[in-house]
Design a protein around this motif. Structure first.
Motif, PDB file in Angstrom:
ATOM      1  N   GLY A 105     -53.375 -23.303 -22.534  1.00  0.00           N
ATOM      2  CA  GLY A 105     -52.417 -23.664 -23.556  1.00  0.00           C
ATOM      3  C   GLY A 105     -51.644 -22.487 -24.118  1.00  0.00           C
ATOM      4  N   GLY A 106     -52.067 -21.286 -23.768  1.00  0.00           N
ATOM      5  CA  GLY A 106     -51.418 -20.082 -24.268  1.00  0.00           C
ATOM      6  C   GLY A 106     -50.206 -19.685 -23.457  1.00  0.00           C
ATOM      7  N   SER A 107     -49.681 -18.512 -23.795  1.00  0.00           N
ATOM      8  CA  SER A 107     -48.455 -18.023 -23.170  1.00  0.00           C
ATOM      9  C   SER A 107     -48.619 -16.571 -22.737  1.00  0.00           C
ATOM     10  CB  SER A 107     -47.278 -18.103 -24.151  1.00  0.00           C
ATOM     11  OG  SER A 107     -47.038 -19.437 -24.554  1.00  0.00           O
ATOM     12  N   LEU A 108     -47.861 -16.200 -21.728  1.00  0.00           N
ATOM     13  CA  LEU A 108     -47.763 -14.818 -21.273  1.00  0.00           C
ATOM     14  C   LEU A 108     -46.356 -14.590 -20.780  1.00  0.00           C
ATOM     15  CD1 LEU A 108     -50.927 -14.004 -19.070  1.00  0.00           C
ATOM     16  CD2 LEU A 108     -50.291 -12.909 -21.214  1.00  0.00           C
ATOM     17  N   SER A 138     -44.588 -27.523  -9.958  1.00  0.00           N
ATOM     18  CA  SER A 138     -45.820 -27.312 -10.717  1.00  0.00           C
ATOM     19  C   SER A 138     -45.600 -26.505 -12.000  1.00  0.00           C
ATOM     20  CB  SER A 138     -46.857 -26.614  -9.839  1.00  0.00           C
ATOM     21  OG  SER A 138     -46.360 -25.372  -9.376  1.00  0.00           O
ATOM     22  N   VAL A 139     -44.497 -25.787 -12.098  1.00  0.00           N
ATOM     23  CA  VAL A 139     -44.259 -24.955 -13.290  1.00  0.00           C
ATOM     24  C   VAL A 139     -43.015 -25.372 -14.054  1.00  0.00           C
ATOM     25  CG1 VAL A 139     -45.388 -23.025 -12.127  1.00  0.00           C
ATOM     26  CG2 VAL A 139     -42.879 -23.157 -12.152  1.00  0.00           C
ATOM     27  N   LYS A 140     -42.266 -26.313 -13.524  1.00  0.00           N
ATOM     28  CA  LYS A 140     -41.016 -26.731 -14.161  1.00  0.00           C
ATOM     29  C   LYS A 140     -41.281 -27.226 -15.578  1.00  0.00           C
ATOM     30  CE  LYS A 140     -38.402 -28.374 -11.061  1.00  0.00           C
ATOM     31  NZ  LYS A 140     -37.786 -29.271 -10.056  1.00  0.00           N
ATOM     32  N   GLY A 141     -40.496 -26.735 -16.513  1.00  0.00           N
ATOM     33  CA  GLY A 141     -40.665 -27.113 -17.905  1.00  0.00           C
ATOM     34  C   GLY A 141     -41.653 -26.258 -18.666  1.00  0.00           C
ATOM     35  N   ARG A 142     -42.442 -25.444 -17.951  1.00  0.00           N
ATOM     36  CA  ARG A 142     -43.416 -24.566 -18.610  1.00  0.00           C
ATOM     37  C   ARG A 142     -43.062 -23.084 -18.431  1.00  0.00           C
ATOM     38  NH1 ARG A 142     -48.512 -24.334 -16.862  1.00  0.00           N
ATOM     39  NH2 ARG A 142     -48.013 -24.877 -14.697  1.00  0.00           N
ATOM     40  N   MET A 190     -44.218 -17.647 -19.411  1.00  0.00           N
ATOM     41  CA  MET A 190     -45.117 -18.746 -19.060  1.00  0.00           C
ATOM     42  C   MET A 190     -45.706 -19.348 -20.328  1.00  0.00           C
ATOM     43  SD  MET A 190     -47.030 -17.026 -15.765  1.00  0.00           S
ATOM     44  CE  MET A 190     -47.848 -15.762 -16.741  1.00  0.00           C
ATOM     45  N   HIS A 191     -45.522 -20.627 -20.487  1.00  0.00           N
ATOM     46  CA  HIS A 191     -46.070 -21.365 -21.628  1.00  0.00           C
ATOM     47  C   HIS A 191     -47.009 -22.447 -21.125  1.00  0.00           C
ATOM     48  CE1 HIS A 191     -43.443 -19.440 -24.518  1.00  0.00           C
ATOM     49  NE2 HIS A 191     -42.357 -19.817 -23.861  1.00  0.00           N
ATOM     50  N   SER A 192     -47.805 -22.976 -22.050  1.00  0.00           N
ATOM     51  CA  SER A 192     -48.706 -24.107 -21.735  1.00  0.00           C
ATOM     52  C   SER A 192     -49.517 -23.822 -20.482  1.00  0.00           C
ATOM     53  CB  SER A 192     -47.892 -25.394 -21.569  1.00  0.00           C
ATOM     54  OG  SER A 192     -47.145 -25.673 -22.738  1.00  0.00           O
ATOM     55  N   LEU A 193     -50.088 -22.642 -20.438  1.00  0.00           N
ATOM     56  CA  LEU A 193     -50.804 -22.229 -19.228  1.00  0.00           C
ATOM     57  C   LEU A 193     -52.028 -23.087 -18.998  1.00  0.00           C
ATOM     58  CD1 LEU A 193     -50.298 -18.419 -19.627  1.00  0.00           C
ATOM     59  CD2 LEU A 193     -49.702 -19.738 -17.586  1.00  0.00           C
ATOM     60  N   LYS A 194     -52.304 -23.320 -17.714  1.00  0.00           N
ATOM     61  CA  LYS A 194     -53.427 -24.137 -17.277  1.00  0.00           C
ATOM     62  C   LYS A 194     -54.344 -23.282 -16.413  1.00  0.00           C
ATOM     63  CE  LYS A 194     -50.214 -28.035 -16.826  1.00  0.00           C
ATOM     64  NZ  LYS A 194     -49.687 -29.066 -15.897  1.00  0.00           N
ATOM     65  N   VAL A 230     -53.188 -12.854 -13.468  1.00  0.00           N
ATOM     66  CA  VAL A 230     -53.155 -13.773 -14.609  1.00  0.00           C
ATOM     67  C   VAL A 230     -54.379 -14.663 -14.512  1.00  0.00           C
ATOM     68  CG1 VAL A 230     -51.950 -15.708 -15.700  1.00  0.00           C
ATOM     69  CG2 VAL A 230     -50.650 -13.745 -14.831  1.00  0.00           C
ATOM     70  N   THR A 231     -55.176 -14.668 -15.564  1.00  0.00           N
ATOM     71  CA  THR A 231     -56.368 -15.490 -15.602  1.00  0.00           C
ATOM     72  C   THR A 231     -56.295 -16.389 -16.832  1.00  0.00           C
ATOM     73  OG1 THR A 231     -57.669 -13.771 -14.521  1.00  0.00           O
ATOM     74  CG2 THR A 231     -58.883 -15.525 -15.646  1.00  0.00           C
ATOM     75  N   VAL A 232     -56.391 -17.685 -16.597  1.00  0.00           N
ATOM     76  CA  VAL A 232     -56.335 -18.661 -17.678  1.00  0.00           C
ATOM     77  C   VAL A 232     -57.720 -19.277 -17.826  1.00  0.00           C
ATOM     78  CG1 VAL A 232     -55.198 -20.711 -18.590  1.00  0.00           C
ATOM     79  CG2 VAL A 232     -53.928 -19.126 -17.108  1.00  0.00           C
ATOM     80  N   SER A 233     -58.303 -19.094 -18.982  1.00  0.00           N
ATOM     81  CA  SER A 233     -59.644 -19.629 -19.233  1.00  0.00           C
ATOM     82  C   SER A 233     -59.539 -21.001 -19.891  1.00  0.00           C
ATOM     83  CB  SER A 233     -60.432 -18.680 -20.133  1.00  0.00           C
ATOM     84  OG  SER A 233     -59.820 -18.570 -21.403  1.00  0.00           O
TER      85      SER A 233
END
Length: 121
Positions: A15-18, A63-67, A83-87, A117-120
């Motif tokens: 849910g975070g951003s980078l 897969s990333v459109k809109g985010r 990058m927003h709303s990371l999964k 990039v690591t998304v937990s």
């Protein structure tokens, strides 16, 4: 010869951003289309986003459109990937690439070394 150096990767919660940056040297930056790709462990490198030399056109993977948003600053010879709303499935090594053609495959001529990039979850 174009050299590319990525930065901005790291660990972020779902849910975070980078924002990733890619600094280019050599060649004429504004003449090159730029792309972002990613590669997760055990998977092939995949297209994420691309932008034309002028910045006037962009293209995204579904897969990333809109985010995610790709942008560039030709005065700074830098391309960005916001990058927003990371999964968790966005976890990968992210690479930037340069080519004189606007393409959305891995056929770019020049590549950076990548940033993790690591998304937990």
């Amino acid at each position: 010869q174009v050299q590319l150096v990525e930065s901005g990767g790291g660990l972020v919660q779902a849910g975070g951003s980078l924002r990733l940056s890619c600094a280019a040297s050599g060649g004429t930056f504004s003449s090159n289309s730029m792309g972002w790709f990613r590669q997760a462990p055990g998977r092939e490198r995949e297209f994420v986003a691309a932008i034309t030399g002028s910045g006037g056109s962009t293209y995204y993977a579904d897969s990333v459109k809109g985010r995610f948003t790709i942008s560039r600053d030709n005065a700074k010879n830098t391309v960005y990937l916001q990058m927003h709303s990371l999964k968790s499935e966005d976890t990968a090594v992210y690479y930037c690439a340069a080519d004189d053609l606007f393409i959305v495959s891995v056929e770019y001529d020049y590549w950076g070394q990548g940033t993790q990039v690591t998304v937990s979850s």
